[in-house]
Design a protein around this motif. Structure first.
Motif, PDB file in Angstrom:
ATOM      1  N   ASP A  49     -14.590  19.872 126.338  1.00 46.41           N
ATOM      2  CA  ASP A  49     -13.509  20.854 126.214  1.00 46.41           C
ATOM      3  C   ASP A  49     -12.333  20.424 127.086  1.00 46.41           C
ATOM      4  OD1 ASP A  49     -12.418  23.412 125.386  1.00 46.41           O
ATOM      5  OD2 ASP A  49     -12.838  24.153 127.397  1.00 46.41           O
ATOM      6  N   ALA A  50     -11.168  20.983 126.830  1.00 45.61           N
ATOM      7  CA  ALA A  50      -9.999  20.929 127.704  1.00 45.61           C
ATOM      8  C   ALA A  50      -9.645  19.496 128.121  1.00 45.61           C
ATOM      9  CB  ALA A  50     -10.246  21.834 128.917  1.00 45.61           C
ATOM     10  N   ASP A  51      -9.700  19.192 129.443  1.00 45.53           N
ATOM     11  CA  ASP A  51      -9.330  17.856 129.903  1.00 45.53           C
ATOM     12  C   ASP A  51     -10.187  16.767 129.266  1.00 45.53           C
ATOM     13  OD1 ASP A  51      -7.302  18.766 131.495  1.00 45.53           O
ATOM     14  OD2 ASP A  51      -8.421  18.674 133.378  1.00 45.53           O
ATOM     15  N   GLY A  52     -11.420  17.092 128.950  1.00 50.83           N
ATOM     16  CA  GLY A  52     -12.278  16.123 128.272  1.00 50.83           C
ATOM     17  C   GLY A  52     -11.711  15.724 126.919  1.00 50.83           C
ATOM     18  N   LEU A  53     -11.080  16.661 126.227  1.00 49.23           N
ATOM     19  CA  LEU A  53     -10.473  16.363 124.928  1.00 49.23           C
ATOM     20  C   LEU A  53      -9.240  15.480 125.105  1.00 49.23           C
ATOM     21  CD1 LEU A  53     -10.762  19.932 123.414  1.00 49.23           C
ATOM     22  CD2 LEU A  53     -12.243  17.971 122.940  1.00 49.23           C
ATOM     23  N   THR A  54      -8.489  15.705 126.190  1.00 49.14           N
ATOM     24  CA  THR A  54      -7.347  14.837 126.486  1.00 49.14           C
ATOM     25  C   THR A  54      -7.819  13.412 126.740  1.00 49.14           C
ATOM     26  OG1 THR A  54      -6.093  16.681 127.410  1.00 49.14           O
ATOM     27  CG2 THR A  54      -5.415  14.460 128.062  1.00 49.14           C
ATOM     28  N   LEU A  55      -8.914  13.264 127.464  1.00 49.90           N
ATOM     29  CA  LEU A  55      -9.468  11.934 127.702  1.00 49.90           C
ATOM     30  C   LEU A  55      -9.873  11.263 126.400  1.00 49.90           C
ATOM     31  CD1 LEU A  55     -11.638  12.683 130.866  1.00 49.90           C
ATOM     32  CD2 LEU A  55      -9.583  11.233 130.775  1.00 49.90           C
ATOM     33  N   LEU A  56     -10.478  12.003 125.501  1.00 47.63           N
ATOM     34  CA  LEU A  56     -10.862  11.434 124.205  1.00 47.63           C
ATOM     35  C   LEU A  56      -9.641  10.969 123.426  1.00 47.63           C
ATOM     36  CD1 LEU A  56     -13.690  13.745 122.810  1.00 47.63           C
ATOM     37  CD2 LEU A  56     -13.915  11.488 123.840  1.00 47.63           C
ATOM     38  N   ALA A  57      -8.571  11.769 123.475  1.00 48.32           N
ATOM     39  CA  ALA A  57      -7.355  11.402 122.750  1.00 48.32           C
ATOM     40  C   ALA A  57      -6.716  10.150 123.337  1.00 48.32           C
ATOM     41  CB  ALA A  57      -6.372  12.556 122.775  1.00 48.32           C
ATOM     42  N   GLU A  58      -6.879   9.933 124.642  1.00 46.80           N
ATOM     43  CA  GLU A  58      -6.215   8.810 125.309  1.00 46.80           C
ATOM     44  C   GLU A  58      -7.061   7.548 125.380  1.00 46.80           C
ATOM     45  OE1 GLU A  58      -5.209  10.416 129.105  1.00 46.80           O
ATOM     46  OE2 GLU A  58      -3.456  11.525 128.365  1.00 46.80           O
ATOM     47  N   HIS A  59      -8.374   7.656 125.167  1.00 48.62           N
ATOM     48  CA  HIS A  59      -9.265   6.509 125.372  1.00 48.62           C
ATOM     49  C   HIS A  59     -10.077   6.207 124.113  1.00 48.62           C
ATOM     50  CE1 HIS A  59      -8.688   6.205 129.785  1.00 48.62           C
ATOM     51  NE2 HIS A  59      -8.496   7.525 129.696  1.00 48.62           N
ATOM     52  N   PRO A  60      -9.699   5.174 123.364  1.00 53.18           N
ATOM     53  CA  PRO A  60     -10.465   4.819 122.161  1.00 53.18           C
ATOM     54  C   PRO A  60     -11.931   4.507 122.451  1.00 53.18           C
ATOM     55  CG  PRO A  60      -8.351   3.675 122.206  1.00 53.18           C
ATOM     56  CD  PRO A  60      -8.514   4.325 123.536  1.00 53.18           C
ATOM     57  N   ASP A  61     -12.213   3.945 123.629  1.00 49.90           N
ATOM     58  CA  ASP A  61     -13.603   3.599 123.941  1.00 49.90           C
ATOM     59  C   ASP A  61     -14.464   4.853 124.077  1.00 49.90           C
ATOM     60  OD1 ASP A  61     -11.945   4.061 126.227  1.00 49.90           O
ATOM     61  OD2 ASP A  61     -13.601   3.424 127.523  1.00 49.90           O
ATOM     62  N   LEU A  62     -13.898   5.938 124.580  1.00 50.13           N
ATOM     63  CA  LEU A  62     -14.653   7.185 124.676  1.00 50.13           C
ATOM     64  C   LEU A  62     -14.898   7.774 123.285  1.00 50.13           C
ATOM     65  CD1 LEU A  62     -12.977   8.892 127.774  1.00 50.13           C
ATOM     66  CD2 LEU A  62     -15.234   7.801 127.660  1.00 50.13           C
ATOM     67  N   ARG A  63     -13.925   7.674 122.406  1.00 50.21           N
ATOM     68  CA  ARG A  63     -14.129   8.143 121.029  1.00 50.21           C
ATOM     69  C   ARG A  63     -15.223   7.324 120.342  1.00 50.21           C
ATOM     70  NH1 ARG A  63      -8.459   8.066 121.071  1.00 50.21           N
ATOM     71  NH2 ARG A  63      -8.330   6.381 119.520  1.00 50.21           N
ATOM     72  N   GLN A  64     -15.255   6.030 120.632  1.00 47.04           N
ATOM     73  CA  GLN A  64     -16.317   5.193 120.055  1.00 47.04           C
ATOM     74  C   GLN A  64     -17.686   5.597 120.593  1.00 47.04           C
ATOM     75  OE1 GLN A  64     -15.137   1.162 120.899  1.00 47.04           O
ATOM     76  NE2 GLN A  64     -13.313   1.276 119.584  1.00 47.04           N
ATOM     77  N   GLN A  65     -17.741   5.943 121.866  1.00 50.64           N
ATOM     78  CA  GLN A  65     -19.004   6.429 122.421  1.00 50.64           C
ATOM     79  C   GLN A  65     -19.479   7.685 121.702  1.00 50.64           C
ATOM     80  OE1 GLN A  65     -18.254   6.073 127.003  1.00 50.64           O
ATOM     81  NE2 GLN A  65     -20.452   6.410 126.698  1.00 50.64           N
ATOM     82  N   VAL A  66     -18.549   8.601 121.462  1.00 48.58           N
ATOM     83  CA  VAL A  66     -18.898   9.831 120.750  1.00 48.58           C
ATOM     84  C   VAL A  66     -19.447   9.501 119.371  1.00 48.58           C
ATOM     85  CG1 VAL A  66     -17.936  11.901 119.662  1.00 48.58           C
ATOM     86  CG2 VAL A  66     -17.297  11.315 122.006  1.00 48.58           C
TER      87      VAL A  66
END
Length: 523
Positions: A352-369
């Motif tokens: 949620d919240a700041d975690g979603l901002t991190l996902l939007a800014e970091h492609p590697d985190l989106r790949q982890q998801v």
């Protein structure tokens, strides 16, 4: 239960054989009109008196409204009609005038003497908003209660999108089965369903028969719920949109503090200490099991909630059955590393919240998801959704369709928050849930942090009870949304009427809201 909704084409397909089988002209229309009459009579039962104005367009909904107006006249009410296109369905219009109704040549100058307006301007085929010349009619309606026939005029029946000029109803009565707009458009007000039809041939059964050919090859299936019932006392023939089921939280005879769904929360920072307290409070009040907190606000959290087990670091938190990450947690490199660590854990994760901002800014985190085997739930409001959508390359479009697309792209369950919250399960690309809160008192700072804690606790509880199945995600998340919406409604109550519902007060009402939502499970 989750209510199935139908497209306009499905409704037309189901109605066609019934229309062909009528024993007399307008038999089906008169059946619908009687349901409109019952809803109108209930809305006029407050004892304030006043006239009713029927706004009748040239189509079937205008006919429904005129036949209902005729019934109201025969029941002793004062009813006028305005033909918004200058003409209307002839038999319905004759029934109205024969019952003593007055057809007005122009809109009344004021609405003070009117207690109710029946909106039959357009039908389920209407889209793109109303014609500009109806602006005076829409403005006039601001002063009276409005009952819409089928769907408020100017609201698209299939998408729930309201045109620039549209009617906002206090209640909407529909027939045979729910339209998508009843799930997706707050302009519907209180949603009411009447199962009309011909003798021995209810329309609802005909609609259900359309599902096999539509469920996988046709349009997406939209399931609907309403968390808080709308105002009004309605006859038993009119069915309100149901609440989503909520999983019971009562521990079993062999449960202990570890087996009932341990949830871990990483929230808050020196800049946003309140986020930690709100998310933890939501979890504590939603769960009978242990809540663990890891983060810089450990001292403040345990001071406010001594039952919470706290640590400064994620690695020291101990075993959990679901993680919540994000509210006020920060968006720097350290926060990104923490989110990456959490995503490597083999438990459900809510971001949620700041975690979603991190996902939007970091492609590697989106790949982890996208690569996770366990469930990932993302809970954006519309602004956060837009940033994720852009980062993921998902095209803008109709609200529920783009939500489904983002869920498929990120391989995550999307809980898109709002007055109507959409839940797109990661494993059901053809299905979406819509939960109408029934109010907007939760539109306040920190409310989403409380929801994150509630939902995280519910995810942990579901994971503890069974080997976690993705099929349970939608039920778990819609149930948590329902508890949160009801808690916000209870928090807004005062002896003098509703008032503000600060997030901390919403958290305090999670327990009674849970009891109300699950009391049938104790019967």
């Amino acid at each position: 239960m989750h209510a199935t909704t139908f497209t306009a084409d499905q409704v037309r397909a189901a109605e066609a054989p019934l229309l062909d089988s009528q024993s007399h002209p307008d038999e089906l229309m008169q059946s619908a009109a009687h349901a409109v009459f019952e809803a109108a009579k209930a809305m006029l039962a407050d004892g304030t008196g006043g006239r009713t104005l029927v706004l009748a367009g040239p189509g079937g909904n205008g006919g429904d409204a005129l036949y209902a107006g005729a019934e109201l006249l025969l029941a002793g009410h004062n009813v006028d009609a305005l033909l918004t296109a200058g003409h209307a369905q002839e038999r319905a219009l004759s029934a109205f005038t024969n019952a003593g109704g007055t057809v007005l040549e122009r809109l009344p100058e004021g609405s003070a003497e009117y207690a109710l307006a029946i909106d039959g301007i357009t039908g389920i085929g209407g889209s793109g908003g109303l014609r500009g010349e109806l602006a005076d009619v829409v403005a006039w309606l601001q002063g009276v209660k409005v009952l819409a026939v089928d769907v408020p005029s100017g609201v698209d029946a299939d998408t729930g999108e309201a045109g620039e000029l549209h009617v906002a109803a206090d209640a909407t009565v529909t027939f045979g089965g729910w339209r998508r707009a009843h799930a997706l458009a707050p302009e519907c007000g209180v949603q009411l369903l009447a199962d009309i039809g011909l003798p021995g041939r209810p329309l609802h059964s005909a609609l259900l028969e359309t599902l096999p050919e539509w469920a996988h090859e046709g349009p997406e299936l939209v399931l609907a719920n309403r968390a808080v019932p709308g105002p009004g006392q309605w006859p038993s023939s009119l069915i309100p949109l149901p609440a989503a089921p909520v999983q019971p939280v009562e521990p079993g005879p062999y449960d202990d503090k570890y087996s009932g769904g341990v949830v871990g929360v990483r929230a808050g920072s020196d800049g946003y200490p309140g986020a930690a307290l709100l998310a933890v409070s939501g979890a504590v009040h939603a769960s009978p099991a242990m809540v663990r907190y890891a983060g810089p606000q450990a001292a403040e959290v345990v001071r406010a909630h001594p039952e919470v087990v706290v640590t400064q670091t994620l690695e020291d938190a101990g075993r959990v059955q679901a993680w919540v990450f994000g509210p006020g947690a920060g968006t720097d490199k350290a926060a990104a590393a923490e989110l990456s660590w959490i995503l490597r854990q083999e438990v459900p994760v809510l971001i949620d919240a700041d975690g979603l901002t991190l996902l939007a800014e970091h492609p590697d985190l989106r790949q982890q998801v996208a690569k996770r085997q366990q469930t990932t739930v993302l809970t954006p409001h519309d602004g956060e959704f837009a940033r994720l959508q852009k980062a993921a390359g998902v095209a803008a479009g109709i609200r529920f369709e783009e939500t489904l697309a983002l869920a498929a792209t990120l391989c995550a369950t999307i809980v898109r928050k709002g007055r109507i919250t959409l839940v797109a399960p990661e494993d059901e690309p053809h299905l979406i849930h819509a939960v109408d809160a029934g109010h907007s008192w939760a539109a306040t700072p920190g409310s989403g942090d409380v929801l994150a804690g509630i939902m995280g606790a519910h995810l942990a509880l579901a994971a503890a009870r069974t080997p976690y199945a993705d099929a349970a995600i939608a039920a778990t998340t819609t149930g948590a949304v329902t508890v949160h919406a009801l808690a916000a409604s209870l928090a807004a109550e005062t002896p003098f009427g509703p008032a503000t519902a600060p997030a901390s007060r919403i958290a305090e009402f999670v327990r009674p809201a849970t009891a109300l939502c699950t009391r049938d499970t104790h019967a």
